[in-house]
Design a protein around this motif. Structure first.
Motif, short mmCIF file in Angstrom:
data_model
loop_
_atom_site.label_atom_id
_atom_site.label_comp_id
_atom_site.label_asym_id
_atom_site.label_seq_id
_atom_site.Cartn_x
_atom_site.Cartn_y
_atom_site.Cartn_z
N HIS A 47 0.83 -1.19 0.00
CA HIS A 47 0.06 0.05 0.10
C HIS A 47 0.92 1.07 -0.32
O HIS A 47 0.50 2.08 -0.40
CB HIS A 47 -0.90 -0.07 1.09
CG HIS A 47 -2.19 -0.80 1.12
ND1 HIS A 47 -3.46 -0.26 1.32
CD2 HIS A 47 -2.38 -1.98 0.88
CE1 HIS A 47 -4.40 -1.31 1.05
NE2 HIS A 47 -3.64 -2.49 0.88
N ASN A 49 -16.92 0.37 6.65
CA ASN A 49 -16.25 0.78 5.59
C ASN A 49 -17.06 0.33 4.03
O ASN A 49 -17.82 -0.46 4.21
CB ASN A 49 -14.92 0.08 5.39
CG ASN A 49 -14.09 0.91 4.24
OD1 ASN A 49 -14.16 1.82 3.77
ND2 ASN A 49 -13.14 0.01 3.70
N LYS A 50 -16.80 1.21 3.03
CA LYS A 50 -17.57 0.93 1.70
C LYS A 50 -19.03 1.13 1.83
O LYS A 50 -19.98 0.37 1.35
CB LYS A 50 -17.32 -0.61 1.28
CG LYS A 50 -15.74 -0.91 1.08
CD LYS A 50 -15.68 -2.02 0.22
CE LYS A 50 -14.16 -2.82 0.60
NZ LYS A 50 -13.85 -3.90 -0.08
N PRO A 75 -16.99 6.01 2.93
CA PRO A 75 -18.07 5.65 1.91
C PRO A 75 -17.32 4.72 1.23
O PRO A 75 -15.82 4.93 0.70
CB PRO A 75 -18.37 7.07 1.47
CG PRO A 75 -17.34 8.03 1.91
CD PRO A 75 -16.99 7.67 3.16
N VAL A 131 -10.14 5.20 -3.45
CA VAL A 131 -9.29 3.99 -2.64
C VAL A 131 -8.73 3.14 -3.63
O VAL A 131 -7.54 2.95 -3.39
CB VAL A 131 -10.22 3.53 -1.75
CG1 VAL A 131 -9.50 2.69 -0.94
CG2 VAL A 131 -10.85 4.60 -0.57
N1 LIG Z 1 -13.80 2.69 1.04
C1 LIG Z 1 -13.42 2.21 0.03
N2 LIG Z 1 -14.32 2.26 -1.10
C2 LIG Z 1 -13.86 1.51 -2.13
N3 LIG Z 1 -12.98 0.30 -2.17
C3 LIG Z 1 -12.29 0.26 -0.96
C4 LIG Z 1 -12.53 0.94 0.12
N4 LIG Z 1 -11.81 0.47 1.10
C5 LIG Z 1 -11.00 -0.60 0.89
N5 LIG Z 1 -11.43 -0.57 -0.66
C6 LIG Z 1 -10.85 -1.73 -1.43
O1 LIG Z 1 -11.25 -2.99 -0.87
C7 LIG Z 1 -10.16 -4.08 -1.19
C8 LIG Z 1 -9.79 -4.42 0.17
O2 LIG Z 1 -9.23 -3.56 0.93
P1 LIG Z 1 -8.04 -3.78 2.03
O3 LIG Z 1 -6.79 -4.52 1.49
O4 LIG Z 1 -7.68 -2.59 2.81
O5 LIG Z 1 -8.80 -4.70 2.70
P2 LIG Z 1 -8.45 -5.91 4.02
O6 LIG Z 1 -9.37 -6.06 4.90
O7 LIG Z 1 -6.98 -5.34 4.50
O8 LIG Z 1 -8.09 -7.14 3.14
P3 LIG Z 1 -7.53 -8.56 3.67
O9 LIG Z 1 -8.45 -9.36 4.75
O10 LIG Z 1 -7.04 -9.33 2.58
O11 LIG Z 1 -6.02 -8.06 4.55
C9 LIG Z 1 -9.04 -3.09 -1.77
O12 LIG Z 1 -9.13 -3.50 -3.18
C10 LIG Z 1 -9.31 -1.64 -1.61
O13 LIG Z 1 -9.02 -0.68 -2.71
#
Ligand SMILES: Nc1ncnc2c1ncn2[C@@H]1O[C@H](COP(=O)(O)OP(=O)(O)OP(=O)(O)O)[C@@H](O)[C@H]1O
Ligand SMILES: [Mg+2]
Length: 249
Positions: free
Chosen positions: A48, A168-169, A194, A199
Motif C-alpha cells: 500500500h 467501510n464501503k 463511503p 481508494v
Molecule cells: N472505502 C472504500 N471504497 C472503495 N474500495 C475500498 C474501500 N476500502 C477498501 N477498498 C478496496 O477493498 C479492497 C480490500 O481493501 P483492504 O486490502 O484494505 O482490505 P483488508 O481487510 O485489509 O483485506 P485482507 O483481509 O485481505 O487483509 C481493496 O481493493 C481496496 O481498494
C-alpha cells in the motif's frame, strides 16, 4: 502512555489495511502513531505504501534477528513497521512473540495500530493479545457483519475491550442500516467510510487516499474519524484553503 489497538474484521477484504494506514496517517496529525503489519501471513502494508527491499521487517524481529526499533520506517509523519512479502520470511515467522516485541514500543509512541489478517487464526489471536483494544472494520452487508460478529466474540473471550465499529464501503442502496449493524455486533458504530473509487486508485498509486486524493469523500471521512477519536474539532478545509494548498501557498 501508549495505546495498542488491533483492527480486525473476521471477513477478508473489508478494508482493514486501508483503514489502518489512512486512519493512522490522519491520527498522526494529532499524535505520534505507529502502524504495524500484524498480517504476517498475507501482509499488504508495504504494498500500500510502495516500499520494498527493506533491511529489516517485523518477521526478522520475531525471528530474533533484529530489534523492533531497527524495523521502524517513516512515511510522512507516520511510523511504520512492515512485514515481509517474501514467502521465505513468512514461513519462518513465530507470531507467538508478537506481544513481547510489540510491547517494547511502550512509551516510545502514543498510538500503535495493528493491522491483522482475516479470519480467527492464531495469528489474529496473537494480534488481539498484543492489544489493549479492538476496532472492528466491517462492510454494511450481512456476510461481513456476520463474520465480524465472530471477531467480537473472540475479543470477548480474550477480554479485549472493543472501542467500536468502523463501517467501510458504505452508501450503497442495499446497505444494512446502522441500527441493524449495531444490534448484530452489540457495539457502536464510531465511523463510516463511503465506498469511493479513489481508494483502489490510491492503492494503485501506492499512496494512501488521504494523501493521494485529500478532498475525496473517503479521505474526509478518515480525517473526521481521527479528529473525533482524539477529541479534536474537525473543520473541513474551505475552498480558499484548497486553492492555496493546490498552489502551495
Ligand atoms: N472505502 C472504500 N471504497 C472503495 N474500495 C475500498 C474501500 N476500502 C477498501 N477498498 C478496496 O477493498 C479492497 C480490500 O481493501 P483492504 O486490502 O484494505 O482490505 P483488508 O481487510 O485489509 O483485506 P485482507 O483481509 O485481505 O487483509 C481493496 O481493493 C481496496 O481498494
Ligand atoms: Mg489487509
Amino acid at each position: 502512555m501508549t495505546k495498542f489497538v488491533c483492527l480486525a474484521s473476521g471477513k477478508g477484504g473489508t478494508g482493514k489495511t486501508t483503514t489502518t494506514l489512512n486512519l493512522g496517517l490522519a491520527l498522526s496529525e494529532y499524535r505520534d502513531v505507529t502502524v504495524i503489519d500484524g498480517n504476517l501471513s498475507t501482509p499488504n502494508i508495504a504494498l500500500h505504501l510502495g516500499i520494498q527491499n527493506l533491511p529489516s521487517y517485523l518477521n526478522h524481529v520475531l525471528q530474533g534477528k533484529k530489534k523492533i526499533v531497527q524495523s521502524i520506517y517513516t512515511h510522512k509523519k507516520l511510523k511504520v513497521i512492515p512485514s515481509s512479502i517474501f514467502i521465505k520470511d513468512i514461513r519462518k515467522t513465530p507470531y507467538k512473540k508478537l506481544k513481547t516485541e510489540i510491547r517494547k514500543l511502550k512509551d516510545l509512541t502514543d498510538i500503535v495500530l495493528i493491522d491483522s489478517s482475516a479470519g480467527l487464526s492464531d495469528e489474529v489471536v496473537a494480534c488481539m493479545k498484543a492489544s489493549d483494544e479492538l476496532l472492528i472494520v466491517t462492510n454494511p452487508d450481512l456476510p461481513s457483519v456476520t463474520d465480524s460478529l465472530k471477531s467480537v466474540k473472540l475479543a470477548e473471550e480474550l477480554k479485549l475491550p472493543i472501542t467500536g465499529v468502523i463501517v467501510n464501503k458504505t452508501a450503497n442502496k442495499h446497505d444494512l442500516s446502522k441500527n441493524d449493524i449495531e444490534k448484530i455486533l452489540e457495539n457502536k458504530i464510531i465511523g463510516e467510510i463511503p465506498e469511493d473509487s479513489n481508494v483502489p486508485s490510491s492503492i494503485k498509486l501506492a499512496n494512501p487516499v488521504i494523501h493521494s486524493f485529500p478532498y475525496s469523500e473517503s479521505a474526509k471521512a478518515y480525517k473526521r474519524l481521527a479528529a473525533e477519536l482524539t477529541g479534536t474539532e474537525y473543520e473541513e478545509e474551505s475552498i480558499v484553503t484548497k486553492i492555496l494548498n493546490f498552489f502551495g501557498l
